[in-house]
Design a protein around this motif. Sequence first.
Motif, PDB file in Angstrom:
ATOM      1  N   GLY A  64      24.708  24.112  66.006  1.00 26.93           N
ATOM      2  CA  GLY A  64      23.749  24.015  64.921  1.00 26.93           C
ATOM      3  C   GLY A  64      24.402  24.430  63.618  1.00 26.93           C
ATOM      4  N   PRO A  65      23.686  24.329  62.506  1.00 34.05           N
ATOM      5  CA  PRO A  65      24.278  24.699  61.207  1.00 34.05           C
ATOM      6  C   PRO A  65      24.574  26.185  61.112  1.00 34.05           C
ATOM      7  N   GLN A  66      25.727  26.506  60.517  1.00 31.68           N
ATOM      8  CA  GLN A  66      26.096  27.907  60.327  1.00 31.68           C
ATOM      9  C   GLN A  66      25.262  28.571  59.241  1.00 31.68           C
ATOM     10  N   ALA A  67      24.934  27.803  58.206  1.00 29.16           N
ATOM     11  CA  ALA A  67      24.162  28.342  57.079  1.00 29.16           C
ATOM     12  C   ALA A  67      23.240  27.249  56.570  1.00 29.16           C
ATOM     13  N   LEU A  68      22.077  27.676  56.060  1.00 34.73           N
ATOM     14  CA  LEU A  68      21.064  26.719  55.615  1.00 34.73           C
ATOM     15  C   LEU A  68      21.111  26.569  54.099  1.00 34.73           C
ATOM     16  N   GLY A  69      22.000  25.719  53.633  1.00 28.09           N
ATOM     17  CA  GLY A  69      22.086  25.383  52.219  1.00 28.09           C
ATOM     18  C   GLY A  69      22.031  23.880  52.080  1.00 28.09           C
ATOM     19  N   PRO A  70      22.579  23.346  51.009  1.00 26.26           N
ATOM     20  CA  PRO A  70      22.583  21.891  50.814  1.00 26.26           C
ATOM     21  C   PRO A  70      23.666  21.184  51.617  1.00 26.26           C
ATOM     22  N   ASP A  71      24.493  21.966  52.342  1.00 23.88           N
ATOM     23  CA  ASP A  71      25.612  21.390  53.100  1.00 23.88           C
ATOM     24  C   ASP A  71      25.713  22.125  54.435  1.00 23.88           C
ATOM     25  N   TRP A  72      25.348  21.427  55.525  1.00 22.62           N
ATOM     26  CA  TRP A  72      25.358  22.058  56.839  1.00 22.62           C
ATOM     27  C   TRP A  72      26.650  21.736  57.573  1.00 22.62           C
ATOM     28  N   GLN A  73      27.246  22.759  58.178  1.00 31.04           N
ATOM     29  CA  GLN A  73      28.442  22.580  58.987  1.00 31.04           C
ATOM     30  C   GLN A  73      28.307  23.393  60.261  1.00 31.04           C
ATOM     31  N   GLY A  74      28.980  22.941  61.322  1.00 30.96           N
ATOM     32  CA  GLY A  74      28.923  23.634  62.592  1.00 30.96           C
ATOM     33  C   GLY A  74      30.179  24.451  62.835  1.00 30.96           C
ATOM     34  N   ALA A  75      30.033  25.566  63.518  1.00 28.84           N
ATOM     35  CA  ALA A  75      31.172  26.436  63.790  1.00 28.84           C
ATOM     36  C   ALA A  75      32.192  25.766  64.702  1.00 28.84           C
ATOM     37  N   GLU A  76      31.736  24.812  65.524  1.00 29.14           N
ATOM     38  CA  GLU A  76      32.628  24.129  66.454  1.00 29.14           C
ATOM     39  C   GLU A  76      33.296  22.905  65.820  1.00 29.14           C
ATOM     40  N   GLY A  77      33.014  22.659  64.541  1.00 24.39           N
ATOM     41  CA  GLY A  77      33.603  21.498  63.876  1.00 24.39           C
ATOM     42  C   GLY A  77      32.760  20.247  63.970  1.00 24.39           C
ATOM     43  N   TRP A  78      31.585  20.341  64.606  1.00 31.71           N
ATOM     44  CA  TRP A  78      30.665  19.209  64.674  1.00 31.71           C
ATOM     45  C   TRP A  78      29.248  19.749  64.808  1.00 31.71           C
ATOM     46  N   LEU A  79      28.287  18.903  64.527  1.00 35.87           N
ATOM     47  CA  LEU A  79      26.885  19.286  64.597  1.00 35.87           C
ATOM     48  C   LEU A  79      26.171  18.445  65.641  1.00 35.87           C
ATOM     49  N   CYS A  80      25.322  19.099  66.413  1.00 33.64           N
ATOM     50  CA  CYS A  80      24.474  18.392  67.374  1.00 33.64           C
ATOM     51  C   CYS A  80      23.220  17.908  66.649  1.00 33.64           C
ATOM     52  N   PRO A  81      22.872  16.627  66.747  1.00 32.57           N
ATOM     53  CA  PRO A  81      21.692  16.133  66.029  1.00 32.57           C
ATOM     54  C   PRO A  81      20.394  16.740  66.532  1.00 32.57           C
ATOM     55  N   VAL A  82      20.354  17.103  67.806  1.00 31.57           N
ATOM     56  CA  VAL A  82      19.135  17.712  68.348  1.00 31.57           C
ATOM     57  C   VAL A  82      18.973  19.126  67.812  1.00 31.57           C
ATOM     58  N   ALA A  83      20.064  19.890  67.790  1.00 30.38           N
ATOM     59  CA  ALA A  83      20.002  21.243  67.227  1.00 30.38           C
ATOM     60  C   ALA A  83      19.618  21.188  65.752  1.00 30.38           C
ATOM     61  N   CYS A  84      20.222  20.242  65.010  1.00 34.33           N
ATOM     62  CA  CYS A  84      19.878  20.109  63.582  1.00 34.33           C
ATOM     63  C   CYS A  84      18.440  19.654  63.409  1.00 34.33           C
ATOM     64  N   GLY A  85      18.000  18.744  64.271  1.00 32.86           N
ATOM     65  CA  GLY A  85      16.622  18.265  64.189  1.00 32.86           C
ATOM     66  C   GLY A  85      15.620  19.378  64.409  1.00 32.86           C
ATOM     67  N   ALA A  86      15.920  20.273  65.352  1.00 26.68           N
ATOM     68  CA  ALA A  86      15.026  21.401  65.604  1.00 26.68           C
ATOM     69  C   ALA A  86      14.945  22.312  64.381  1.00 26.68           C
ATOM     70  N   VAL A  87      16.085  22.512  63.708  1.00 27.97           N
ATOM     71  CA  VAL A  87      16.087  23.335  62.492  1.00 27.97           C
ATOM     72  C   VAL A  87      15.278  22.654  61.388  1.00 27.97           C
ATOM     73  N   LEU A  88      15.442  21.355  61.241  1.00 31.69           N
ATOM     74  CA  LEU A  88      14.665  20.607  60.248  1.00 31.69           C
ATOM     75  C   LEU A  88      13.166  20.765  60.504  1.00 31.69           C
ATOM     76  N   SER A  89      12.786  20.699  61.769  1.00 30.26           N
ATOM     77  CA  SER A  89      11.373  20.845  62.119  1.00 30.26           C
ATOM     78  C   SER A  89      10.866  22.235  61.754  1.00 30.26           C
ATOM     79  N   ASP A  90      11.697  23.245  61.984  1.00 27.23           N
ATOM     80  CA  ASP A  90      11.289  24.621  61.662  1.00 27.23           C
ATOM     81  C   ASP A  90      11.174  24.832  60.149  1.00 27.23           C
ATOM     82  N   LEU A  91      12.081  24.210  59.387  1.00 23.71           N
ATOM     83  CA  LEU A  91      12.073  24.406  57.937  1.00 23.71           C
ATOM     84  C   LEU A  91      10.915  23.671  57.272  1.00 23.71           C
TER      85      LEU A  91
END
Length: 209
Positions: free
Chosen positions: A63-90
């Motif tokens: 998932g995103p390391q920090a919630l700003g205008p630019d999301w990046q993952g600690a593993e070098g990639w982002l899971c769309p499901v993890a990001c989608g869940a964060v979008l839903s929460d925000l």
Amino acid sequence: MSLSLNEAESLAKTAARGAGLSWGMAEEAAKATRWLAVRGVDACDPLVALLFRHDEEGHAQTGPQALGPDWQGAEGWLCPVACGAVLSDLGDEVQFPLTLRRVALPVFLLPFAAQLAKDLGRPLVLSWDGGDALTDGNAFTLHVPPPMSDVTLRLGDPAQAPAACPHHTRTDTDQMILVSLGIYAARTRAPATDQSRLAGAGAGLTDND
């Protein structure tokens, strides 16, 4: 092969769990699979690719390391499901435009973006390498994204509205894709032991078939 929507959702959930996703993330992946299937998109194929990436590369920090205008993952990639869940929460706290770096199988962002568009009452545009998608919450237009891409989300023009898309009651996918999902799903079933057989599982210690 053809699956009912319930079959596709159930298989997606169990396979995602077998690939190591938490039950919560597995449920989100399954719902996204169903949402796409209802609208005529075979999500089983990209789901296998997403689960393979999780299985091979891990999923603890996708998932995103920090919630700003630019999301990046600690593993070098982002899971769309993890990001989608964060979008839903925000919800309405999402900052637009929002860029997500190196999203794997970004087609799975679309169901979450659709729900966000519905909640905001504004269409959302998702742009990736070579194309984009527009959703108003129900319908969408889609240029199929690549397996890995940066994705930018922005608010669309309220006058923009994708054409209504027919809803499907079944989804078609390749048999080998179903075999792959079945292999992941099988991991959720514990192998039988002598103790479990004596407790009543299967035919006991003697096979009478």
